[in-house]
Design a protein around this motif. Structure first.
Motif, PDB file in Angstrom:
ATOM      1  N   GLY A   1       0.775  -1.230   0.000  1.00 46.29           N
ATOM      2  CA  GLY A   1       0.000   0.000   0.000  1.00 46.29           C
ATOM      3  C   GLY A   1       0.804   1.275   0.000  1.00 46.29           C
ATOM      4  O   GLY A   1       0.248   2.371  -0.176  1.00 46.29           O
ATOM      5  N   GLN A   2       2.109   1.201   0.143  1.00 44.74           N
ATOM      6  CA  GLN A   2       2.913   2.413   0.296  1.00 44.74           C
ATOM      7  C   GLN A   2       3.049   3.199  -1.005  1.00 44.74           C
ATOM      8  O   GLN A   2       3.187   4.427  -0.982  1.00 44.74           O
ATOM      9  N   ASP A   3       3.000   2.497  -2.155  1.00 44.37           N
ATOM     10  CA  ASP A   3       3.104   3.198  -3.439  1.00 44.37           C
ATOM     11  C   ASP A   3       1.744   3.520  -4.029  1.00 44.37           C
ATOM     12  O   ASP A   3       1.649   3.974  -5.163  1.00 44.37           O
ATOM     13  N   GLY A   4       0.682   3.265  -3.264  1.00 41.94           N
ATOM     14  CA  GLY A   4      -0.655   3.611  -3.710  1.00 41.94           C
ATOM     15  C   GLY A   4      -1.444   2.476  -4.313  1.00 41.94           C
ATOM     16  O   GLY A   4      -2.659   2.603  -4.517  1.00 41.94           O
ATOM     17  N   ASP A   5      -0.791   1.351  -4.603  1.00 46.61           N
ATOM     18  CA  ASP A   5      -1.515   0.236  -5.217  1.00 46.61           C
ATOM     19  C   ASP A   5      -0.772  -1.060  -4.941  1.00 46.61           C
ATOM     20  O   ASP A   5       0.233  -1.351  -5.575  1.00 46.61           O
ATOM     21  N   SER A   6      -1.222  -1.815  -3.993  1.00 48.64           N
ATOM     22  CA  SER A   6      -0.650  -3.113  -3.655  1.00 48.64           C
ATOM     23  C   SER A   6       0.810  -2.961  -3.213  1.00 48.64           C
ATOM     24  O   SER A   6       1.173  -1.983  -2.575  1.00 48.64           O
ATOM     25  N   TYR A   7       1.674  -3.913  -3.590  1.00 50.44           N
ATOM     26  CA  TYR A   7       3.051  -3.896  -3.091  1.00 50.44           C
ATOM     27  C   TYR A   7       3.961  -3.027  -3.933  1.00 50.44           C
ATOM     28  O   TYR A   7       3.853  -2.975  -5.162  1.00 50.44           O
ATOM     29  N   GLY A   8       4.899  -2.359  -3.269  1.00 52.88           N
ATOM     30  CA  GLY A   8       5.965  -1.624  -3.922  1.00 52.88           C
ATOM     31  C   GLY A   8       7.277  -1.926  -3.234  1.00 52.88           C
ATOM     32  O   GLY A   8       7.314  -2.421  -2.101  1.00 52.88           O
ATOM     33  N   VAL A   9       8.383  -1.638  -3.918  1.00 51.05           N
ATOM     34  CA  VAL A   9       9.722  -1.907  -3.388  1.00 51.05           C
ATOM     35  C   VAL A   9      10.290  -0.631  -2.781  1.00 51.05           C
ATOM     36  O   VAL A   9      10.292   0.429  -3.422  1.00 51.05           O
ATOM     37  N   VAL A  10      10.757  -0.740  -1.553  1.00 50.12           N
ATOM     38  CA  VAL A  10      11.259   0.402  -0.789  1.00 50.12           C
ATOM     39  C   VAL A  10      12.670   0.083  -0.313  1.00 50.12           C
ATOM     40  O   VAL A  10      13.005  -1.077  -0.061  1.00 50.12           O
ATOM     41  N   GLY A  11      13.509   1.102  -0.185  1.00 54.27           N
ATOM     42  CA  GLY A  11      14.866   0.874   0.303  1.00 54.27           C
ATOM     43  C   GLY A  11      15.409   2.076   1.042  1.00 54.27           C
ATOM     44  O   GLY A  11      14.845   3.175   0.983  1.00 54.27           O
ATOM     45  N   ARG A  12      16.508   1.856   1.764  1.00 50.26           N
ATOM     46  CA  ARG A  12      17.199   2.939   2.454  1.00 50.26           C
ATOM     47  C   ARG A  12      18.633   2.514   2.747  1.00 50.26           C
ATOM     48  O   ARG A  12      18.988   1.341   2.655  1.00 50.26           O
ATOM     49  N   CYS A  13      19.449   3.493   3.126  1.00 53.46           N
ATOM     50  CA  CYS A  13      20.844   3.259   3.498  1.00 53.46           C
ATOM     51  C   CYS A  13      21.018   3.479   4.999  1.00 53.46           C
ATOM     52  O   CYS A  13      20.285   4.253   5.613  1.00 53.46           O
ATOM     53  N   ALA A  14      22.004   2.792   5.578  1.00 55.52           N
ATOM     54  CA  ALA A  14      22.290   2.941   6.998  1.00 55.52           C
ATOM     55  C   ALA A  14      23.783   3.086   7.210  1.00 55.52           C
ATOM     56  O   ALA A  14      24.601   2.590   6.419  1.00 55.52           O
ATOM     57  N   TYR A  15      24.147   3.767   8.272  1.00 59.37           N
ATOM     58  CA  TYR A  15      25.545   3.905   8.650  1.00 59.37           C
ATOM     59  C   TYR A  15      26.058   2.622   9.297  1.00 59.37           C
ATOM     60  O   TYR A  15      25.297   1.684   9.559  1.00 59.37           O
ATOM     61  N   ALA A  16      27.350   2.616   9.606  1.00 63.44           N
ATOM     62  CA  ALA A  16      27.981   1.426  10.166  1.00 63.44           C
ATOM     63  C   ALA A  16      27.426   1.043  11.528  1.00 63.44           C
ATOM     64  O   ALA A  16      27.536  -0.115  11.938  1.00 63.44           O
ATOM     65  N   ASP A  17      26.836   1.983  12.244  1.00 60.03           N
ATOM     66  CA  ASP A  17      26.254   1.654  13.549  1.00 60.03           C
ATOM     67  C   ASP A  17      24.789   1.256  13.444  1.00 60.03           C
ATOM     68  O   ASP A  17      24.122   1.033  14.457  1.00 60.03           O
ATOM     69  N   GLY A  18      24.265   1.147  12.218  1.00 52.99           N
ATOM     70  CA  GLY A  18      22.885   0.767  11.999  1.00 52.99           C
ATOM     71  C   GLY A  18      21.917   1.926  11.944  1.00 52.99           C
ATOM     72  O   GLY A  18      20.755   1.743  11.552  1.00 52.99           O
ATOM     73  N   SER A  19      22.343   3.127  12.322  1.00 54.49           N
ATOM     74  CA  SER A  19      21.452   4.283  12.270  1.00 54.49           C
ATOM     75  C   SER A  19      21.188   4.681  10.820  1.00 54.49           C
ATOM     76  O   SER A  19      22.018   4.478   9.930  1.00 54.49           O
ATOM     77  N   ALA A  20      20.005   5.238  10.581  1.00 57.41           N
ATOM     78  CA  ALA A  20      19.580   5.553   9.218  1.00 57.41           C
ATOM     79  C   ALA A  20      20.441   6.651   8.605  1.00 57.41           C
ATOM     80  O   ALA A  20      20.640   7.711   9.202  1.00 57.41           O
ATOM     81  N   ALA A  21      20.960   6.408   7.410  1.00 58.61           N
ATOM     82  CA  ALA A  21      21.677   7.426   6.658  1.00 58.61           C
ATOM     83  C   ALA A  21      20.749   8.163   5.705  1.00 58.61           C
ATOM     84  O   ALA A  21      21.039   9.289   5.301  1.00 58.61           O
ATOM     85  N   THR A  22      19.645   7.541   5.342  1.00 64.91           N
ATOM     86  CA  THR A  22      18.648   8.164   4.469  1.00 64.91           C
ATOM     87  C   THR A  22      17.263   7.772   4.971  1.00 64.91           C
ATOM     88  O   THR A  22      17.091   6.800   5.703  1.00 64.91           O
ATOM     89  N   SER A  23      16.274   8.534   4.570  1.00 64.65           N
ATOM     90  CA  SER A  23      14.906   8.085   4.737  1.00 64.65           C
ATOM     91  C   SER A  23      14.625   6.983   3.722  1.00 64.65           C
ATOM     92  O   SER A  23      15.348   6.829   2.723  1.00 64.65           O
ATOM     93  N   GLU A  24      13.595   6.203   3.949  1.00 68.58           N
ATOM     94  CA  GLU A  24      13.258   5.176   2.974  1.00 68.58           C
ATOM     95  C   GLU A  24      12.688   5.839   1.727  1.00 68.58           C
ATOM     96  O   GLU A  24      12.066   6.906   1.797  1.00 68.58           O
ATOM     97  N   ALA A  25      12.909   5.214   0.587  1.00 72.25           N
ATOM     98  CA  ALA A  25      12.462   5.765  -0.686  1.00 72.25           C
ATOM     99  C   ALA A  25      11.889   4.647  -1.547  1.00 72.25           C
ATOM    100  O   ALA A  25      12.377   3.506  -1.510  1.00 72.25           O
TER     101      ALA A  25
END
Length: 300
Positions: free
Chosen positions: A256-280
Motif C-alpha cells: 500500500g505504500q506506493d498507492g496500489d498493492s506492493y511496492g519496493v522500498v529501500g534505504r541506506c544505513a551507517y555502520a552503527d545501523g542508524s539511518a543514513a537516508t529516509s526510505e524511498a
C-alpha cells in the motif's frame, strides 16, 4: 542447460576474482519412474555473461533421502568459491521435518565436501537459510525454526571449512510467534547484519527488523531495530548488501505504500545501523505488485 520441468527461484552472486554464479531449483515429474525429482543446479559465468564450464549438479534427488528441496540461496567466499544453501525435508540426521543444509564449492564448481547441516537442533522444522562470508573466510548462517506453534530466528557461526564454531543462537529478542527469515550480509569492517520480518512488532502487520553482530561470533553490536519507517500494513522480504565502509543498503516490499498493492522500498544505513537516508520508493511503475527485491553495491 536443463530444460525439462520447471526451473525457478534463481539467485546470483559475484565471485571473488571475477565472474558470477547462478543457482536455482529444478522440479520435474519423471515420466519413466513416475517419481517427482527435485534438484539444485548452478552455472558459472564470466564477466561478459558467457557460460564457464558445464552446469553444476549441486543436489539431485528423487523420492527417498531428500524431498521438497527449495528456498535455495548462495554466497561467495573470499577464496573465489561459493556456498549453496537450501531447505529440504531430509529424513536423516535424526530430524523429523525440514532441515537447512549447505555445501561448499571451489570456483570451478567442484564440491569441497559433503553437504552439512546448518542447525544444531534437528527437532521441529528449520526453514529459509541465509548466509554471509566474512573477509577472513568465517561463515554466518541464519534461518527460521518452528517448534510447536512458535517460529523464531536462529543463527550460527562456522569456520571456513564448514565446521561449526558455535552452537545455534537465538537472533530475535522480541518474543512473537511468527518470525520469518530475510537476509544476511557481511559488512566491510568484519561485522555481519542479519535481517528478518515479524508480525505485530511494529504495530500493524509485518515489519522488517535487523541486528548488527560483531565478528566475535554472535556478540551483538546493536539490539534488533525496526528498519521501515512506514508501518501501515505489511513490510516483508528484506534484502541486504554491505559496503566497504561498514554501512549497509537494505530493500524490502511494502503493501500500500506506493498507492496500489506492493511496492519496493529501500534505504541506506551507517555502520552503527542508524539511518543514513529516509526510505524511498524504488519502483516507477506502481500499478499492481512489485516485490521480491534484491540489492547490490557497485565497486565504484
Amino acid at each position: 542447460t536443463y530444460t525439462e520441468g520447471d526451473q525457478r527461484d534463481p539467485k546470483v552472486v559475484a565471485l571473488a576474482g571475477g565472474g558470477f554464479m547462478v543457482v536455482g531449483e529444478h522440479y520435474y515429474l519423471n515420466p519413466v519412474t513416475s517419481l517427482t525429482e527435485y534438484g539444485v543446479f548452478a552455472q558459472g559465468f564470466d564477466d561478459a555473461g558467457t557460460k564457464v564450464g558445464a552446469q553444476i549438479e549441486v543436489q539431485y534427488m528423487s523420492n527417498g533421502t531428500y524431498y521438497y528441496v527449495n528456498y535455495v540461496d548462495l554466497l561467495a567466499t573470499p577464496d573465489g568459491g561459493f556456498i549453496v544453501m537450501w531447505q529440504s525435508l531430509a529424513l536423516m540426521n535424526g530430524g523429523d521435518s525440514y532441515d537447512v543444509i549447505a555445501q561448499r564449492f571451489d570456483k570451478g564448481g567442484t564440491a569441497l565436501d559433503e553437504p552439512f547441516f546448518i542447525s544444531e537442533d534437528v527437532t521441529g522444522s528449520q526453514y529459509s537459510p541465509v548466509g554471509a562470508a566474512l573477509y577472513d573466510g568465517r561463515l554466518f548462517f541464519g534461518w527460521r525454526t518452528l517448534n510447536g506453534s512458535i517460529y523464531s530466528m536462529k543463527q550460527r557461526w562456522f569456520h571456513s571449512n564448514g565446521v561449526a564454531s558455535t552452537g545455534e543462537q537465538t537472533a530475535a529478542q522480541f518474543v512473537a510467534p511468527n518470525h520469518r527469515s530475510g537476509s544476511a550480509a557481511a559488512l566491510g569492517d568484519g561485522r555481519v547484519v542479519h535481517a528478518w520480518y515479524n508480525d505485530g512488532q511494529d504495530g500493524d502487520g509485518y515489519g522488517v527488523f535487523a541486528q548488527i553482530l560483531n565478528p566475535l561470533e554472535g556478540v551483538p553490536f546493536t539490539d534488533e531495530y525496526l528498519v521501515n519507517e512506514y508501518t501501515t500494513s505489511t513490510q516483508t522480504g528484506p534484502a541486504i548488501a554491505g559496503s566497504v565502509d561498514g554501512g549497509l543498503k537494505i530493500s524490502w516490499h511494502s503493501s500500500g505504500q506506493d498507492g496500489d498493492s506492493y511496492g519496493v522500498v529501500g534505504r541506506c544505513a551507517y555502520a552503527d545501523g542508524s539511518a543514513a537516508t529516509s526510505e524511498a520508493l524504488a519502483n516507477l511503475t506502481t500499478a499492481g505488485s512489485q516485490y521480491l527485491s534484491d540489492v547490490a553495491i557497485a565497486e565504484d
